[in-house]
Design a protein around this motif. Structure first.
Motif, short mmCIF file in Angstrom:
data_model
loop_
_atom_site.label_atom_id
_atom_site.label_comp_id
_atom_site.label_asym_id
_atom_site.label_seq_id
_atom_site.Cartn_x
_atom_site.Cartn_y
_atom_site.Cartn_z
N GLY A 5 -5.10 -0.96 -7.96
CA GLY A 5 -3.77 -0.41 -7.90
C GLY A 5 -3.65 0.88 -7.10
O GLY A 5 -2.57 1.45 -7.01
N ALA A 6 -4.75 1.35 -6.51
CA ALA A 6 -4.70 2.60 -5.76
C ALA A 6 -3.96 2.46 -4.44
O ALA A 6 -3.47 3.44 -3.89
N ALA A 7 -3.88 1.25 -3.93
CA ALA A 7 -3.20 0.99 -2.65
C ALA A 7 -2.21 -0.15 -2.82
O ALA A 7 -2.30 -0.95 -3.75
N ALA A 8 -1.26 -0.18 -1.90
CA ALA A 8 -0.21 -1.22 -1.96
C ALA A 8 0.14 -1.71 -0.57
O ALA A 8 0.08 -0.94 0.41
N ILE A 9 0.50 -2.97 -0.49
CA ILE A 9 1.06 -3.54 0.75
C ILE A 9 2.54 -3.18 0.79
O ILE A 9 3.28 -3.47 -0.14
N VAL A 10 2.94 -2.51 1.87
CA VAL A 10 4.33 -2.04 1.97
C VAL A 10 5.08 -2.61 3.16
O VAL A 10 6.30 -2.44 3.28
N GLY A 11 4.37 -3.29 4.05
CA GLY A 11 5.02 -3.89 5.21
C GLY A 11 4.27 -5.12 5.66
O GLY A 11 3.04 -5.15 5.64
N ILE A 12 5.01 -6.15 6.06
CA ILE A 12 4.40 -7.40 6.53
C ILE A 12 5.24 -7.98 7.65
O ILE A 12 6.45 -7.73 7.75
N HIS A 13 4.60 -8.75 8.50
CA HIS A 13 5.34 -9.55 9.48
C HIS A 13 4.46 -10.68 9.96
O HIS A 13 3.28 -10.50 10.25
N GLU A 14 5.05 -11.86 10.02
CA GLU A 14 4.40 -13.03 10.61
C GLU A 14 5.22 -13.45 11.81
O GLU A 14 6.44 -13.64 11.71
N SER A 15 4.58 -13.60 12.96
CA SER A 15 5.31 -14.08 14.14
C SER A 15 5.86 -15.47 13.87
O SER A 15 5.15 -16.34 13.36
N PRO A 16 7.13 -15.70 14.24
CA PRO A 16 7.68 -17.05 14.08
C PRO A 16 7.19 -18.01 15.16
O PRO A 16 7.40 -19.22 15.06
N LEU A 17 6.51 -17.49 16.18
CA LEU A 17 6.06 -18.33 17.28
C LEU A 17 4.90 -19.21 16.86
O LEU A 17 3.97 -18.75 16.20
N ARG A 18 4.96 -20.44 17.26
CA ARG A 18 3.86 -21.37 17.06
C ARG A 18 3.31 -21.84 18.41
O ARG A 18 2.24 -22.42 18.48
N ASP A 19 4.06 -21.59 19.47
CA ASP A 19 3.63 -21.89 20.83
C ASP A 19 4.07 -20.72 21.70
O ASP A 19 5.19 -20.69 22.20
N ALA A 20 3.19 -19.74 21.85
CA ALA A 20 3.54 -18.49 22.56
C ALA A 20 3.02 -18.57 24.00
O ALA A 20 2.18 -17.77 24.43
N ARG A 21 3.52 -19.52 24.73
CA ARG A 21 3.03 -19.77 26.08
C ARG A 21 3.08 -18.52 26.94
O ARG A 21 4.10 -17.85 27.05
N GLU A 22 1.94 -18.19 27.56
CA GLU A 22 1.80 -17.06 28.48
C GLU A 22 1.98 -15.69 27.83
O GLU A 22 2.13 -14.69 28.53
#
Length: 387
Positions: A5-22
């Motif tokens: 409990g000393a640390a916490a996750i406060v921000g997240i992001h997952e790219s919506p891209l599944r095909d990030a061409r170039e």
């Protein structure tokens, strides 16, 4: 125990891209870092810690990838970690970040990853990357194993020892695909049946194409800070209650005959630190490169007995209305798998506790498990997260 409990996750992001061409993997990774910081209400100048491991194929870096990405991002972190133990690296990074924060070595740590295997010009080798012509790998090289054939051998061994059936393994793919249907970013959103899985082309017996993870581009980032600072930030903090990591071996010939994986150690350590048990978990995100992968994890993490994962899956425990809703975003079998999927287990576990699941949502979830593995069950890392 003092780290719980000393640390916490406060921000997240997952790219919506599944095909990030170039799109270069570092560019994709940077997009995720900035979005995760914004999710937390922080900016890049707040960051004094960085965890990144991007030296494999299609990840854009080399052996000093944490330095390369720090330079790309314009960061000069006072604490950093570039440990690479395969797909579970980012779950292991979370434990190290929590430790650094508790020790006062860092205040805001970013854990990030991206890869673009769908277009990257340097192609992934067809052979098992752990079977090299030097060291212990030289004794397996004459048999020309592949990564998928290694997992197929684990599956065969489990079937031989415990009577596990292809139908039970196929059920894993069916359940996770069902969860992916509501996720707008999932790569695969068409329902499948057990019969569909078994009718798909055989890749490495007994694994069929639909027993195998998708291949996508993608990236993600997680921001970790102290419990105290987390109270003043934008989003509900998700606390790191417990974590554990373990390594075993690289060569398939050294596998445990009862198919015990490093998860047996990483899981027990995480639960002990959190002072919780498998029965306390409301939702789980478990690495699923192949259908056999989460089945072995279920046994080693203590959710069912040795050799009982086939029946555990068939009884519906992994469904959204089961006792252990698992891979609620669709997992690597249906949502995304750029190569090392551990970071996405952290992201989806956090989303579930926040009530922000992009697809199916476990109502009232308060305790989540994120579990990753590396190589052919060579390493494992487990995190228990709580509100």
């Amino acid at each position: 125990m003092k780290l719980s409990g000393a640390a916490a996750i406060v921000g997240i992001h997952e790219s919506p891209l599944r095909d990030a061409r170039e799109v270069h993997p570092f560019e994709l990774q940077m997009q995720c870092v900035l979005a995760a910081l914004d999710d937390a209400g922080l900016v890049l100048s707040d960051v004094d810690g960085l965890c990144s491991a991007s030296g494999d194929w299609a990840e854009g870096g080399a052996v000093e990838s944490v330095i390369e990405f720090a330079e790309y991002a314009g960061l000069q972190p006072t604490w950093f970690d570039g440990t690479d133990v395969g797909g579970c690296s980012y779950v292991a990074h979370l434990g190290k970040a929590a430790t650094a924060i508790a020790a006062g070595l860092a205040e805001v740590v970013v854990i990030s990853y991206a890869a673009c295997p769908r277009w990257w010009p340097l192609k992934t080798p067809s052979f098992d990357p752990f079977v090299l012509p030097a060291g212990p790998g030289q004794y397996e090289l004459p048999y020309d194993p592949t990564l998928i054939s290694a997992y197929g051998m684990f599956a065969h061994r489990h079937m031989h020892l415990y009577g596990t059936t292809p139908e039970q393994m196929a059920q894993v793919a069916v359940i996770f695909r069902r969860h992916a249907l509501a996720n707008p970013h999932a790569r695969m959103r068409k329902p499948i049946t057990v019969e569909d899985v078994l009718a798909s082309p055989l890749v490495a017996s007994p694994l069929h194409r639909l027993d195998c993870c998708v291949v996508t581009d993608g990236g993600g980032a997680v921001v970790v800070t102290s419990r105290e600072r987390a109270r003043d930030l934008k989003k509900k903090p998700v606390h790191v209650a417990g974590f554990g990591a373990a390594i075993h071996r690289t060569q398939l010939s050294q596998m445990d005959r009862e198919i015990r994986t490093p998860a047996a150690l990483s899981g027990s350590r995480a639960f002990a630190m959190a002072q919780l048990t498998p029965r306390d978990i409301d939702v789980a995100q478990i690495y699923d490169a192949f259908t056999i992968t989460p089945m072995l994890a279920l046994e080693d993490l203590g959710f069912c007995g040795r050799g009982e994962s086939g029946a555990f899956v068939s009884d519906g425990h992994l469904d959204i209305d089961g006792s252990l809703p698992t891979n609620t975003d669709g997992g690597g079998l249906a949502s995304n798998h750029p190569g090392k999927r551990g970071i996405f287990t952290l992201i989806e576990a956090t989303r579930q506790l926040r009530g922000e699941g992009p697809g199916v949502q476990v109502q009232g979830a308060e305790v989540a498990l994120a579990h990753g593995l590396g190589g052919t069950f060579c390493s494992a890392a487990t995190a228990v997260l709580t509100l």
